[in-house]
Design a protein around this motif. Structure first.
Motif, PDB file in Angstrom:
ATOM      1  N   HIS A 170       0.852  -1.547   0.569  1.00  0.00           N
ATOM      2  CA  HIS A 170      -0.622   0.080   0.160  1.00  0.00           C
ATOM      3  C   HIS A 170       1.022   1.430   0.257  1.00  0.00           C
ATOM      4  O   HIS A 170       2.437   0.834   0.379  1.00  0.00           O
ATOM      5  CB  HIS A 170      -1.117   0.127   0.824  1.00  0.00           C
ATOM      6  CG  HIS A 170      -0.008   0.009   2.813  1.00  0.00           C
ATOM      7  ND1 HIS A 170      -1.202  -0.518   4.067  1.00  0.00           N
ATOM      8  CD2 HIS A 170       0.973  -0.667   2.852  1.00  0.00           C
ATOM      9  CE1 HIS A 170      -0.485  -0.407   5.234  1.00  0.00           C
ATOM     10  NE2 HIS A 170       0.909  -0.649   4.287  1.00  0.00           N
ATOM     11  N   GLN A 175       3.487   7.770   4.576  1.00  0.00           N
ATOM     12  CA  GLN A 175       3.242   8.005   6.222  1.00  0.00           C
ATOM     13  C   GLN A 175       4.270   8.132   7.035  1.00  0.00           C
ATOM     14  O   GLN A 175       5.098   9.372   8.096  1.00  0.00           O
ATOM     15  CB  GLN A 175       2.018   7.893   6.080  1.00  0.00           C
ATOM     16  CG  GLN A 175       1.175   7.909   5.699  1.00  0.00           C
ATOM     17  CD  GLN A 175      -0.305   7.280   6.676  1.00  0.00           C
ATOM     18  OE1 GLN A 175      -0.571   7.227   7.995  1.00  0.00           O
ATOM     19  NE2 GLN A 175      -1.732   6.574   6.212  1.00  0.00           N
ATOM     20  N   THR A 255      -5.140   3.854  11.566  1.00  0.00           N
ATOM     21  CA  THR A 255      -5.888   4.375  12.573  1.00  0.00           C
ATOM     22  C   THR A 255      -7.108   4.021  13.223  1.00  0.00           C
ATOM     23  O   THR A 255      -7.579   2.554  13.812  1.00  0.00           O
ATOM     24  CB  THR A 255      -6.572   5.197  11.478  1.00  0.00           C
ATOM     25  OG1 THR A 255      -7.281   3.896  10.399  1.00  0.00           O
ATOM     26  CG2 THR A 255      -6.220   5.543  10.444  1.00  0.00           C
ATOM     27  N   GLY A 311      -6.669   6.600   2.366  1.00  0.00           N
ATOM     28  CA  GLY A 311      -5.630   6.311   0.931  1.00  0.00           C
ATOM     29  C   GLY A 311      -7.161   5.448  -0.072  1.00  0.00           C
ATOM     30  O   GLY A 311      -7.617   4.602   0.411  1.00  0.00           O
TER      31      GLY A 311
HETATM   32  N1  DAH Z   1      -3.792   1.516   3.021  1.00  0.00           N
HETATM   33  C1  DAH Z   1      -5.006   1.211   3.236  1.00  0.00           C
HETATM   34  C2  DAH Z   1      -4.787  -0.521   2.455  1.00  0.00           C
HETATM   35  O1  DAH Z   1      -4.182  -0.139   1.651  1.00  0.00           O
HETATM   36  C3  DAH Z   1      -5.680   2.046   2.783  1.00  0.00           C
HETATM   37  C4  DAH Z   1      -5.900   3.095   4.059  1.00  0.00           C
HETATM   38  C5  DAH Z   1      -6.639   2.829   5.161  1.00  0.00           C
HETATM   39  C6  DAH Z   1      -4.729   3.524   4.108  1.00  0.00           C
HETATM   40  C7  DAH Z   1      -6.617   4.348   6.029  1.00  0.00           C
HETATM   41  C8  DAH Z   1      -5.061   5.028   5.292  1.00  0.00           C
HETATM   42  C9  DAH Z   1      -6.042   4.872   5.988  1.00  0.00           C
HETATM   43  O2  DAH Z   1      -3.896   5.886   5.210  1.00  0.00           O
HETATM   44  O3  DAH Z   1      -6.171   5.845   6.589  1.00  0.00           O
HETATM   45  O4  DAH Z   1      -6.090  -0.406   2.025  1.00  0.00           O
END
Ligand code: DAH
Length: 346
Positions: A170, A175, A255, A311
């Motif tokens: 991802h 971040q 989160t 995301g």
């Molecule tokens: N990284 C998560 C995914 O690939 C998506 C995501 C969800 C990104 C919540 C975030 C977040 O920054 O706060 O499924």
């Protein structure tokens, strides 16, 4: 030699010139008459034996001048003929239909990325990039996903070397990288678009290589309400002013609280259709308030700093926006399909 002979030679020359059709024949004629063993050359050397050298010389001259004049005349005529032939063959018929010049067009996914980037930049976000070959540390550990965490399984990660180096699953590791650079002192507002990888079997809605755009905002006063407001702006920008948004509770380790962000179905306006699977709503991203553990591990004091993150899956947005129903379309090279994207221009 006498006048009669001269006249017969001249008439022969005339006939020969009349028959000449090509420049190379003209050259042959020239060497036949004026070459080393040419007729005129030989006549010329006969002067030594001539009884009346003066009249002999005049006769040879007459033949020569006639030859030269005819030669020049024919040469000019043939050159003109050649030029006309050339002009004729190169003539452009302006009534013919023009040849179509194929025009390229921007990659549709790239267009969505650029559109999202400029929207976020207009809200004061910076665009940053991170590596696609990532360390487990940034992809998982610093995002509150320690080794053995069950949520790691859902990410079906490609490991490259042992259990440390991987293809990012991802864009969230950006971040962690950005926060570490901020050293717990500077507020952050970034979006990071980029490629991501998962060991998925490719089908109409899954691709082992896909794109996300990650967002992160860290400040002293940042709340879930700010996330909602921001998401609202994005949704309206992408899908029109009448687009409604809602959050549903979800779970992400990085989160707390975590949400799935939905938009009202732009097709049926909430009444129910195949696109929204009759729910009236379409999920387009994951998001939430940055987990205190993530803030802490990345050097930000959770008592002072707060933030939200999100995301988006970029193919999903492009598919919804342009009515594409197979994610593989983005990754094949069939020009006919790619061309069809042009017609989906808004
Ligand atoms: N990284 C998560 C995914 O690939 C998506 C995501 C969800 C990104 C919540 C975030 C977040 O920054 O706060 O499924």
């Amino acid at each position: 030699m006498n006048e009669e002979k001269v006249e017969s030679i001249i008439s022969e020359i005339n006939t020969k010139f009349e028959n000449v059709k090509e420049i190379n024949e003209l050259q042959l004629l020239k060497s036949e008459y004026l070459g080393k063993k040419g007729i005129i050359t030989e006549m010329q050397s006969g002067i030594k034996e001539a009884a009346d050298k003066k009249s002999y010389g005049m006769m040879v001259n007459k033949v020569r001048t006639t030859f030269n004049d005819l030669y020049e005349e024919k040469l000019k005529e043939l050159n003109e003929l050649e030029l006309n032939r050339k002009l004729e063959s190169e003539k452009i018929d302006i009534t013919l239909p023009a040849t179509k010049i194929r025009q390229g067009s921007p990659n549709i996914l790239e267009k969505v990325v650029e559109d999202m980037e400029s929207l976020f930049m207009s809200m004061g976000y910076d665009v940053v990039e991170g590596p696609e070959i990532e360390e487990d540390l940034y992809n998982f550990e610093l995002l509150n996903l320690p080794k053995g965490h069950p949520a790691r399984d859902s990410q079906d990660t490609f490991y490259l070397e042992g259990d440390k180096i991987l293809l990012r699953s991802h864009t969230s590791p950006v971040q962690a990288r950005t926060m570490l650079k901020g050293k717990g002192e500077t507020p952050i507002r970034i979006v990071c678009p980029g490629k991501t990888y998962r060991r998925d079997d490719d089908d109409a809605t899954h691709s082992h290589n896909f794109m996300q755009i990650e967002g992160l905002l860290i400040d002293k006063k940042a709340t879930l309400a700010d996330l909602k407001g921001t998401f609202d702006v994005v949704a309206k920008h992408l899908f029109g002013d009448d687009c409604k948004t809602r959050f549903r509770p979800s779970y992400y380790p990085f989160t707390e609280p975590s949400v799935e962000t939905d938009i009202s179905c732009f097709k049926c306006k909430g009444e129910g259709c195949p696109i929204c699977k009759n729910t009236g709503w379409i999920t387009i991203s994951g998001a939430g308030v940055v987990h205190p553990n993530v803030l802490k591990m990345c050097g930000y004091d959770p008592e002072v700093w707060h933030g939200f993150a999100f995301g988006f899956g970029l193919e999903r947005i492009a598919m919804l926006k342009y009515g594409i129903n197979d994610i593989r379309t983005f990754y094949n090279t069939d020009l006919r399909e790619i061309k069809a994207f042009d017609r989906r221009e808004d």
